[in-house]
Enzyme design. Structure first.
Site, mmCIF file in Angstrom:
data_model
loop_
_atom_site.group_PDB
_atom_site.id
_atom_site.type_symbol
_atom_site.label_atom_id
_atom_site.label_comp_id
_atom_site.label_asym_id
_atom_site.label_seq_id
_atom_site.Cartn_x
_atom_site.Cartn_y
_atom_site.Cartn_z
ATOM 1 N N PHE B 6 96.680 41.919 51.694
ATOM 2 C CA PHE B 6 97.005 41.288 52.973
ATOM 3 C C PHE B 6 95.784 40.578 53.573
ATOM 4 C CE2 PHE B 6 100.432 44.557 52.965
ATOM 5 C CZ PHE B 6 101.496 43.685 53.054
ATOM 6 N N VAL B 71 86.497 42.700 38.975
ATOM 7 C CA VAL B 71 85.147 42.583 39.518
ATOM 8 C C VAL B 71 84.471 43.943 39.392
ATOM 9 C CG1 VAL B 71 83.825 42.258 41.631
ATOM 10 C CG2 VAL B 71 85.686 40.691 41.061
ATOM 11 N N GLU B 162 107.810 58.665 54.249
ATOM 12 C CA GLU B 162 108.749 57.761 53.589
ATOM 13 C C GLU B 162 109.140 58.265 52.209
ATOM 14 O OE1 GLU B 162 107.440 53.775 56.084
ATOM 15 O OE2 GLU B 162 106.465 54.187 54.171
#
Lengths: 429, 429
Positions: B6, B71, B162
């Protein structure tokens, strides 16, 4: 019943709600709609779009039990299937264990030229294809980059034709704008066919049409050429080497080892020779159906390993068992051939329905309608329609995910487990 | 820019079409909508429904290049990122490499209690959960069957809540009719929370609501209890052993190793302490954002590792860089907190929007609308809506596939690669 592909599932459904006590054994928990597997491999659909849980499909039949297990053999004397640690006894045995790809004595090629039979094969191929473009983007060596952008599909049957067309569309449309150093439209897609024409089971004119349509998509179709070697550098066609990072094997299948389990007579593709009622000769309680069976058709030749044959055989066996229980018999199995279809790409397919031959858009519409209709499960049907509509309008591919690896190097990728050539495990078709 | 979660994606979009020459490096080729990952783990959605190729998302910005690479470090002196064999030079570096699950000194638990951060984690958990039911179906030992039907979720934050709710719905609804020897409705789902209440970052009354809602779904909520051991038999809560075949780790995260790459000052969760403008102190050319950053909020406490913070930080950095290029500056980063939400199950969620607190159906509708809105890519949005509508109407779960293993034994399953705790690889969030 072993195997919940088209054949096994059709038989199970026939027996659903009957007085029989049915056990369906499969190594996977889902039924796979194999004809669309190539779309998973080319990032058009998700695995879940073309697979449904066997338990869900059969849950309303209270006389059917589903067992998730690897079958490794059959003990005819004891009347039992050997599945992992236990034995599952049977009165009647239906073997519908499908086929797997075969390298005709060159099993070492499987590492370099993966086939396309299972969900894991498809996601593995998807990963290989997408990673080839990614590596080409950052490759500085021109020859190496060209090899990364070369895709060789071995085999000119429906799967090979569909894979070649789908890779071409992926490269020319979906990926076209997404890279900075390479132009995916320059990717070479080579379709190698040993026979003199593509789709040899189709009428000659449709083979021609398929070849033209593929060439219009930029596929390099090589007829009358055989792969003589396969390694990490590429393939050799006769004496000519072709450097290619991605090779797709669509050249041959071998029946699952059910023939060995039964110590039965098999043909050269490993299929069990069955009688007119699809039973093993001398064993009226053992049926072999689908891609595992060599069943002689009306024209005196063995029936092809396609979904309609498998389905009709499964239905026949279910009906035969119910007739036997009622003290009746059935006439021998007769295959009703409604035709064959293969898709090449967007708005392009070939289809043969009895005397009618279609190509181009009409064949493609028919192909789409038929495949949607036969996809099991309402949900999958609408998801697939939606994905296709989306792909059609945008030329995009929705499932372009490289999963199951931690780096971008092809060597890091875990290939799916080999297909147990030696009698271990039944194949979900 | 390293990481296309994000935060990274928001920064990239801000810089798209600007005069900057942008390189986005990620170890995955897709952006993952992590807030819905639990639905992949519980067979509600396919991975492709919540992931979009980074190249597609950014393809219209010609000044942005996407590199698929792992990376492994940063060389501040040379001004370069070390990615596999090569170095990628930078003038400005944005590190947005996310977080991974952490076992707080008990890394050996990771085998038994997988976490949920990546696509491969989710498909692995889905496999474990579905196989547990399959094995229970064929288990003859009563105690062992009970252990197979026991699911322990460790951690009472949004992910834990959840997951517990989704497993309960899977067992009580989607699977209810599909087995013959077990009743999936008898499955035990235990949610373990060390703190005195669930969702500690939410207002107290909503924690209560979430607990009630979970208990109505049949979840056994254990507050003030800690896991003291974890093995193949189950967990130990304090001194009490609980036999469980499936353990889900949702208890803690650790920032990716960017802090070590930079040899920067980190907090006890491994997050890099950044200044008010999100730069590394003393290095105005290095930004650290998202879950990797420890950024002090308006209330003097570090901001939580949630998507809105990451997005706003990414946008801020993009704007700041454009302002700098224009010779201006920006005031310090300020997080605009619009609230928080967590879903429990069908028609059940909790939400806090400033002074407004919602629960039950209104919160669930808001949660659904917000998540659909934020899902990247039009296609994913409609597929998700369709899947949810289907799941809602039928209580079924569409993606109940056990893939990536050849047998039904849990031991055969390949766990995803470990998450490289030691400086190797950036994390896609």
């Amino acid at each position: 019943m072993v195997g919940a592909g088209f054949a096994g599932l059709a038989a199970a459904k026939q027996l659903g709600g009957s007085g029989f006590d049915v056990t369906v054994v499969d190594r996977h928990n889902y039924h796979l709609f194999q004809p669309l597997l190539y779309q998973v491999a080319t990032a058009g659909l998700s695995p879940a779009d073309i697979a449904s849980p066997i338990r869900s499909i059969l849950s309303r039949y209270k006389n059917i039990r589903v067992v998730l297990a690897n079958v490794s053999g059959v003990s005819i004397d004891e009347g039992a299937v050997i599945a992992e640690e236990r034995q599952i006894p049977y009165d009647v045995l239906i073997l519908a264990t499908g086929a797997q790809h075969a390298y005709f004595g060159h099993d070492e090629w499987s590492v370099h030229a993966p086939g396309l039979k299972r969900v894991d094969d498809a996601t593995y191929l998807r990963r290989r294809i997408l990673v080839a473009f990614e590596r080409a983007e950052s490759e500085v060596d021109e020859a190496r980059r060209q090899a990364l952008l070369t895709f060789v599909v071995v085999g000119g049957g429906p799967t090979g034709v569909e894979m070649a067309g789908a890779i071409a569309e992926l490269a020319r449309k979906a990926l076209a704008a997404d890279f900075r150093h390479i132009d995916p439209r320059n990717a070479r897609i080579i379709l190698v066919q040993a026979a003199p024409r593509l789709l040899p089971t189709f009428p000659e004119p449709l083979s021609q049409r398929a070849k033209f349509a593929l060439e219009r998509l930029g596929v390099d179709v090589r007829l009358n050429q055989s792969v003589t070697s396969c390694d990490s550098e590429g393939v050799r066609l006769g004496e000519v080497p072709i450097e290619a990072a991605t090779i797709v094997w669509a050249a041959g299948v071998m029946a699952s080892p059910a023939g060995r389990w039964l110590q039965a007579e098999v043909d050269n593709a490993g299929r069990v020779r069955v009688g007119e009622d699809l039973t093993l000769p001398g064993h009226p309680e053992i049926f072999v159906i689908g891609d595992t069976a060599n069943c002689i058709g009306n024209d005196g030749r063995p029936l092809a390993g396609v979904a309609p044959v498998a389905k009709q055989q499964g239905e026949f066996v279910g009906q035969l068992l119910k007739a036997r229980a009622a003290g009746r018999t059935l006439p021998r199995f007769r295959y009703r051939d409604f035709g064959a279809m293969a898709t090449i790409g967007r708005k392009s397919a070939v289809a043969q329905l009895g005397p009618i031959r279609l190509h181009g858009l009409p064949a493609w519409l028919l192909w789409s309608a038929a495949h949607i209709y036969y996809l099991i499960g309402f949900r999958n049907r609408i998801t697939v329609v939606l994905n296709w509509a989306w792909n059609y309008v945008t030329f995009q591919r929705g499932t372009r995910l490289i999963t199951g690896l931690s780096g971008s190097r092809v060597e890091d990728m875990a290939a799916p487990a080999p297909m147990e050539p030696d009698g271990v495990g039944n194949l979900n078709r």
